[in-house]
Scaffold this active site. Structure first.
Site, PDB file in Angstrom:
ATOM      1  N   TYR A   1      24.057  38.218  43.302  1.00 43.28           N
ATOM      2  CA  TYR A   1      24.822  39.127  42.431  1.00 43.28           C
ATOM      3  C   TYR A   1      23.809  39.811  41.515  1.00 43.28           C
ATOM      4  CZ  TYR A   1      29.213  36.770  43.745  1.00 43.28           C
ATOM      5  OH  TYR A   1      30.287  36.260  44.433  1.00 43.28           O
TER       6      TYR A   1
ATOM      7  N   HIS B   1      27.427  27.099  51.434  1.00 42.29           N
ATOM      8  CA  HIS B   1      26.496  27.541  50.392  1.00 42.29           C
ATOM      9  C   HIS B   1      26.550  26.587  49.205  1.00 42.29           C
ATOM     10  CE1 HIS B   1      25.677  31.965  51.619  1.00 42.29           C
ATOM     11  NE2 HIS B   1      25.669  31.157  52.656  1.00 42.29           N
TER      12      HIS B   1
ATOM     13  N   LYS C   1      37.646  35.499  44.322  1.00 47.91           N
ATOM     14  CA  LYS C   1      38.822  34.651  44.099  1.00 47.91           C
ATOM     15  C   LYS C   1      40.098  35.117  44.817  1.00 47.91           C
ATOM     16  CE  LYS C   1      37.246  31.343  41.816  1.00 47.91           C
ATOM     17  NZ  LYS C   1      36.445  31.020  42.995  1.00 47.91           N
TER      18      LYS C   1
ATOM     19  N   PRO D   1      36.932  41.704  42.801  1.00 45.22           N
ATOM     20  CA  PRO D   1      36.313  40.795  43.769  1.00 45.22           C
ATOM     21  C   PRO D   1      35.096  40.032  43.242  1.00 45.22           C
ATOM     22  CG  PRO D   1      35.832  43.075  44.324  1.00 45.22           C
ATOM     23  CD  PRO D   1      36.807  43.109  43.204  1.00 45.22           C
TER      24      PRO D   1
ATOM     25  N   TYR E   1      33.650  29.029  40.110  1.00 44.71           N
ATOM     26  CA  TYR E   1      33.310  29.684  41.377  1.00 44.71           C
ATOM     27  C   TYR E   1      33.708  28.815  42.574  1.00 44.71           C
ATOM     28  CZ  TYR E   1      30.877  32.921  44.479  1.00 44.71           C
ATOM     29  OH  TYR E   1      30.594  33.848  45.466  1.00 44.71           O
TER      30      TYR E   1
HETATM   31  P1  FAD Z   1      47.039  40.897  52.247  1.00 47.05           P
HETATM   32  O1  FAD Z   1      45.813  40.426  52.915  1.00 47.05           O
HETATM   33  O2  FAD Z   1      47.025  42.227  51.586  1.00 47.05           O
HETATM   34  O3  FAD Z   1      48.190  40.867  53.339  1.00 47.05           O
HETATM   35  C1  FAD Z   1      49.450  41.477  53.146  1.00 47.05           C
HETATM   36  C2  FAD Z   1      50.032  41.879  54.480  1.00 47.05           C
HETATM   37  O4  FAD Z   1      51.329  42.413  54.277  1.00 47.05           O
HETATM   38  C3  FAD Z   1      49.232  42.975  55.170  1.00 47.05           C
HETATM   39  O5  FAD Z   1      48.956  42.614  56.494  1.00 47.05           O
HETATM   40  C4  FAD Z   1      50.118  44.207  55.058  1.00 47.05           C
HETATM   41  O6  FAD Z   1      49.949  45.097  56.159  1.00 47.05           O
HETATM   42  C5  FAD Z   1      51.495  43.572  55.035  1.00 47.05           C
HETATM   43  N1  FAD Z   1      52.512  44.422  54.398  1.00 47.05           N
HETATM   44  C6  FAD Z   1      52.361  45.223  53.313  1.00 47.05           C
HETATM   45  N2  FAD Z   1      53.514  45.847  53.026  1.00 47.05           N
HETATM   46  C7  FAD Z   1      54.405  45.424  53.942  1.00 47.05           C
HETATM   47  C8  FAD Z   1      55.779  45.724  54.169  1.00 47.05           C
HETATM   48  N3  FAD Z   1      56.449  46.586  53.390  1.00 47.05           N
HETATM   49  N4  FAD Z   1      56.412  45.134  55.206  1.00 47.05           N
HETATM   50  C9  FAD Z   1      55.743  44.250  56.011  1.00 47.05           C
HETATM   51  N5  FAD Z   1      54.439  43.931  55.840  1.00 47.05           N
HETATM   52  C10 FAD Z   1      53.788  44.509  54.821  1.00 47.05           C
HETATM   53  N6  FAD Z   1      38.814  39.384  47.906  1.00 47.05           N
HETATM   54  C11 FAD Z   1      37.684  38.745  47.776  1.00 47.05           C
HETATM   55  O7  FAD Z   1      37.702  37.572  47.366  1.00 47.05           O
HETATM   56  N7  FAD Z   1      36.490  39.369  48.127  1.00 47.05           N
HETATM   57  C12 FAD Z   1      36.455  40.655  48.617  1.00 47.05           C
HETATM   58  O8  FAD Z   1      35.412  41.168  48.939  1.00 47.05           O
HETATM   59  C13 FAD Z   1      37.636  41.357  48.736  1.00 47.05           C
HETATM   60  N8  FAD Z   1      37.662  42.625  49.191  1.00 47.05           N
HETATM   61  C14 FAD Z   1      38.845  43.277  49.275  1.00 47.05           C
HETATM   62  C15 FAD Z   1      38.878  44.599  49.697  1.00 47.05           C
HETATM   63  C16 FAD Z   1      40.094  45.294  49.772  1.00 47.05           C
HETATM   64  C17 FAD Z   1      40.117  46.747  50.236  1.00 47.05           C
HETATM   65  C18 FAD Z   1      41.294  44.640  49.407  1.00 47.05           C
HETATM   66  C19 FAD Z   1      42.631  45.371  49.485  1.00 47.05           C
HETATM   67  C20 FAD Z   1      41.243  43.317  48.997  1.00 47.05           C
HETATM   68  C21 FAD Z   1      40.040  42.626  48.918  1.00 47.05           C
HETATM   69  N9  FAD Z   1      39.975  41.294  48.492  1.00 47.05           N
HETATM   70  C22 FAD Z   1      38.809  40.665  48.372  1.00 47.05           C
HETATM   71  C23 FAD Z   1      41.130  40.544  48.143  1.00 47.05           C
HETATM   72  C24 FAD Z   1      41.582  39.653  49.302  1.00 47.05           C
HETATM   73  O9  FAD Z   1      41.320  40.273  50.505  1.00 47.05           O
HETATM   74  C25 FAD Z   1      43.056  39.438  49.095  1.00 47.05           C
HETATM   75  O10 FAD Z   1      43.213  38.701  47.902  1.00 47.05           O
HETATM   76  C26 FAD Z   1      43.748  38.724  50.243  1.00 47.05           C
HETATM   77  O11 FAD Z   1      43.776  39.571  51.362  1.00 47.05           O
HETATM   78  C27 FAD Z   1      45.166  38.362  49.849  1.00 47.05           C
HETATM   79  O12 FAD Z   1      45.871  37.964  50.974  1.00 47.05           O
HETATM   80  P2  FAD Z   1      47.412  38.275  51.095  1.00 47.05           P
HETATM   81  O13 FAD Z   1      47.816  37.663  52.396  1.00 47.05           O
HETATM   82  O14 FAD Z   1      48.106  37.862  49.870  1.00 47.05           O
HETATM   83  O15 FAD Z   1      47.533  39.869  51.146  1.00 47.05           O
HETATM   84  C1  PHB Z   2      32.063  39.355  50.437  1.00 46.35           C
HETATM   85  O1  PHB Z   2      31.241  38.782  51.171  1.00 46.35           O
HETATM   86  O2  PHB Z   2      32.806  40.249  50.866  1.00 46.35           O
HETATM   87  C2  PHB Z   2      32.146  38.986  49.011  1.00 46.35           C
HETATM   88  C3  PHB Z   2      31.454  37.870  48.561  1.00 46.35           C
HETATM   89  C4  PHB Z   2      31.511  37.530  47.222  1.00 46.35           C
HETATM   90  C5  PHB Z   2      32.247  38.293  46.358  1.00 46.35           C
HETATM   91  C6  PHB Z   2      32.945  39.391  46.806  1.00 46.35           C
HETATM   92  C7  PHB Z   2      32.890  39.749  48.149  1.00 46.35           C
HETATM   93  O3  PHB Z   2      32.281  37.959  45.043  1.00 46.35           O
END
Ligand code: FAD
Ligand code: PHB
Length: 389
Positions: free
Chosen positions: A200, A72, A296, A292, A384
């Site tokens: 957006y 994009h 980021k 979100p 962004y």
């Molecule tokens: P996570 O993806 O949370 O991974 C952590 C892992 O650790 C998980 O698999 C979990 O099961 C595991 N875990 C937790 N506790 C334990 C434990 N005690 N022992 C062992 N394992 C454990 N970001 C965006 O940019 N756009 C979005 O649209 C967006 N939507 C989101 C929606 C939701 C519901 C959530 C929760 C987050 C969203 N995010 C979004 C944020 C983005 O997904 C996260 O920043 C990203 O997943 C971070 O990655 P991570 O690996 O640090 O954590």
């Molecule tokens: C998504 O596609 O899930 C998405 C994209 C942009 C955002 C947040 C979520 O800022």
């Protein structure tokens, strides 16, 4: 058991770290409390900065991303029924890639499996011990037995609700937090997106976002109240409300259908400082959360992992602790800039329940300034597409 680095969590940060270390011959064991299918079933982020793409390439897991990811060059912001384009490529020379977090996770899991690096799924009751010593121990329960791993370092990649951050004594950690008075209701649907780029929307009924996962799968979000339940939002009601918040052209291109996933996410800004305690290093959502709106979350997890992997590699390859000692400072400097940007995007695009007339006028002025100023658009675009690391 013994390994060099125990990684808690097999989300994007844990998996990416595992791959980057494996490339340098550093052994890791990943402990994940959920099943593999559960982890792959979570629908989350969708926008990757160039830095994140580069790291996934370095991890040897970018083949499908390059085949299927959508590049994009810009995005649109809708306000007062008009759409305004922010030209990322023209303003910064950079682009973003739309490719779902679920797919990133799957590709990294496959890459890990192909090199035979171990992941223990459904590892329960993970606990961290002696993390201030040079022989930390991680204990967990799997298949009904308690097991123990001795290691050099622990990487806390276990998300906001994980055990790693909670293992740090309260007086050694400072948390900064803002909770927003609304959530995002998200719907995934197997229909082509309403536009080639993300839209957006700042609308008087609340924020909306038109996003996508591919040319045949769309992701839409609506600002909702935090106390609402997904069950209160049957598909028809969702499409009706989205239609109200979109401009006529977007509505005419909107393809609705049965949702294949629907969930509500609360919006929060959170940072825990420092991102280290002894030989425990936090990365990704374990240390910080962004709303979100700036896309980021996943990208910050990637930049943390870039700093942390190079620090750990420096230790094993060059016996240098400099990178490890600098990790928290380097990561936090970038985290706070992304926190600021995500907070600002949230602030200018949502309707706040208790906003005053003054707040509304300031928001309007922000948007009108943005649409009229190349400097302001460049600042948005630069953040962004991702600040350098
Ligand atoms: P996570 O993806 O949370 O991974 C952590 C892992 O650790 C998980 O698999 C979990 O099961 C595991 N875990 C937790 N506790 C334990 C434990 N005690 N022992 C062992 N394992 C454990 N970001 C965006 O940019 N756009 C979005 O649209 C967006 N939507 C989101 C929606 C939701 C519901 C959530 C929760 C987050 C969203 N995010 C979004 C944020 C983005 O997904 C996260 O920043 C990203 O997943 C971070 O990655 P991570 O690996 O640090 O954590
Ligand atoms: C998504 O596609 O899930 C998405 C994209 C942009 C955002 C947040 C979520 O800022």
């Amino acid at each position: 058991m013994r390994t060099q680095v125990v990684i808690i969590g097999s989300g994007p940060s844990g998996l990416l770290l595992g791959q980057l270390l494996a490339k340098e011959g550093i052994d890791t064991i990943i402990l994940e409390q959920k099943s593999k299918d559960y982890v792959l079933g979570r629908i989350r982020a969708g926008v990757l900065e160039e830095g994140a793409v580069r790291l996934i390439e370095q991890a040897g897991a970018a083949e499908r991303l390059h085949q299927q990811g959508l590049i994009h060059d810009g995005t649109e912001i809708a306000f007062d029924s008009a759409r305004h384009r922010i030209d990322f490529k023209g303003l910064t020379g950079k682009t973003v890639t739309v490719y779902g977090q679920t797919e990133v996770t799957r590709d990294l899991m496959d890459a890990r499996a192909s090199i035979g690096a171990p992941t223990v799924y459904e590892a329960l009751d993970v606990s961290l011990h002696a993390i201030e010593s040079d022989r930390p121990i991680v204990r967990f329960r799997a298949n009904g037995t308690v097991q123990e791993i001795e290691c050099d370092y622990v990487a806390g990649c276990d998300g906001f609700h994980g055990v790693s951050r909670r293992s740090i004594p309260e007086d050694r950690l400072k948390a900064f937090e803002r909770v927003y008075p609304f959530g995002w209701l998200g719907v995934l649907v197997d229909k082509p997106p309403a536009s080639n780029e993300l839209i957006y929307v700042n609308h008087e009924r609340g924020f909306a976002l038109c996003s996508m996962r591919s040319t045949t799968r769309s992701r839409y979000y609506l600002q909702c109240r935090v106390d609402e339940n997904v069950e209160d939002w049957p598909d028809d009601k969702f499409w009706e409300e989205l239609t109200r918040r979109l401009d006529p052209e977007a509505v005419s291109k909107l393809s609705t259908g049965p949702s294949i996933e629907k969930s509500i996410a609360p919006l929060r800004s959170f940072v825990a400082e420092p991102m280290r305690f002894g030989n425990l290093f936090l990365a990704g959502d374990a240390a910080h959360i962004v709303p979100p709106t700036g896309a980021k979350g996943l990208n910050l997890a990637a930049s943390d992992v870039a700093y942390l992997s190079s620090a750990i590699i420096d230790w094993y390859r060059r016996n240098s602790r400099g990178g490890l000692d600098a990790y928290a400072g380097r990561a936090l400097a970038r985290v706070w800039k992304a926190e600021r940007f995500s907070w600002w995007m949230t602030q200018i695009l949502h309707r706040f329940p208790e906003e005053s007339g003054f707040d509304q006028r300031i928001q309007r002025a922000e948007l009108e300034y943005l649409f009229s100023s190349t400097a302001a658009q460049t600042a948005l675009a630069e953040n962004y597409v991702g600040l350098p690391y």
